[in-house]
Enzyme design. Structure first.
Site, PDB file in Angstrom:
ATOM      1  CB  SER A  39      -0.918  -0.010   1.220  1.00  0.00           C
ATOM      2  OG  SER A  39      -1.830   1.073   1.175  1.00  0.00           O
ATOM      3  CE  LYS A 100     -13.918  -5.972 -13.773  1.00  0.00           C
ATOM      4  NZ  LYS A 100     -13.737  -5.454 -12.427  1.00  0.00           N
TER       5      LYS A 100
END
Length: 337
Positions: A39, A100
């Site tokens: 992260s 996506k």
């Protein structure tokens, strides 16, 4: 590059909601073991690792990409950063499954596939809908001629989200807009069944600040002349249904982007309903496709190949061009690697 039990060692890049959803599916995948998460901050990474029992938590994406205990990285960052984050991992020799849309435009997709080819690694856009059991069955029925010749597709995906110009759905700096976030699903469906698509027309409604689309409808034509009407919306709840109509019947898929059911209508017969539930939440099937392809030494999935991701990116570029919406690099905020 697998563990002693033959499971792929996964790393997760990003700790947002979609990463948690993917973890739920991955947990039901016997060919997977999550070894690391990365992260922007170590604190967020450690929180995610603790929630899912992941042994290694990295405070940067660069450290995740360099982790020798990771074979494949799932890129779950917001889509303006799919391109740099995927390139980071591909150039580090990692296989990549990227959320996506694969990237913000066709040029970025081309660079990503070129990097995968240059580094000899696997790359796939995470178009999870294609791998769901209900869609597999729908493909088989249509291929077997259950509805005759496919002539028309209609598909729509819309949510009634509260308008917030800072939210990812409505913020241009974050790649917002209904088309990129939701419209890729109906476009994918049409391309899957109709092949190379020609964009006949598109219309859109813009957000109050006129920066992103909140409703887009597209008309496309397939290689053999079949047509599709496709809609997406971020401020309007749509039925989320797909209908594939042929000369002798039709297939209906309620909640088509996450389908577990389909209804087959054939002339002169009672409707037939089929139920194909998920083992977990549906994300497990795309993870299994990654494992299958990597084990076979493939660089791309035959069911979601690179040229398909490029075709979809070209289409979304053309739809946005019609509305004068351009996501240029200077308008997209940088994120530390």
């Amino acid at each position: 590059m697998t563990d002693d039990n033959g499971a792929l060692r996964w790393g997760v890049l990003g700790t947002g909601g979609i990463a948690h959803s993917f973890m739920e599916g991955l947990r039901a995948t016997p060919t997977a073991r999550v070894t690391a998460v990365g992260s922007r901050t170590r604190e967020r990474s450690q929180e995610f690792a603790a929630a899912w029992g992941i042994p290694r938590a990295h405070g940067s994406y660069t450290d995740l990409a360099a982790d020798p205990e990771v074979d494949v990285v799932y890129v779950a960052s917001p889509h303006p950063w799919h391109h740099p984050h995927a390139l980071l991992c591909l150039n580090a020799g990692k296989h990549v499954l990227v959320e996506k849309p694969m990237a913000m435009n066709a040029f970025q997709v081309s660079e990503m596939t070129a990097a995968a080819a240059d580094n000899g690694v696997f790359l796939m856009e995470a178009m999870w809908t294609r791998f769901l059991p209900a869609h597999r069955l729908a493909r088989e029925l249509i291929a077997d001629g259950a509805i005759g010749e496919l002539r028309q597709i209609s598909a729509e995906f819309g949510v009634n989200a509260p308008y917030d110009p800072d939210h990812r759905l409505f913020n241009a700096d974050l790649g917002g807009g209904a088309l990129l976030d939701l419209g890729v699903y109906p476009l994918m469906l049409a391309s899957w069944y109709l092949g190379e698509l020609t964009l006949v027309g598109a219309t859109r409604r813009l957000s109050p600040d006129h920066m992103v689309d909140t409703h887009t409808t597209m008309l496309v034509r397939g290689e053999q002349g079949a047509t599709a009407t496709l809609s997406c919306a971020s401020l309007t709840a749509l039925p989320d249904r797909a209908v594939l109509a042929g000369t002798e019947g039709r297939v209906e898929l309620p909640l088509f982007w996450a389908a577990t059911d389909l209804v087959l209508h054939r002339e002169g017969r009672e409707p037939e309903t089929f139920h194909r539930p998920f083992r977990a939440n549906g994300y497990e099937y795309e993870a299994e496709e990654v494992a299958r392809c990597v084990a076979a030494g493939l660089s791309q999935s035959p069911d979601m190949p690179w040229d398909e991701s490029l075709r979809l990116a070209v289409l979304t570029d053309r739809v946005r061009d019609m509305g004068g919406l351009v996501y240029s690099a200077p308008t997209v905020k940088a994120v530390p690697l």
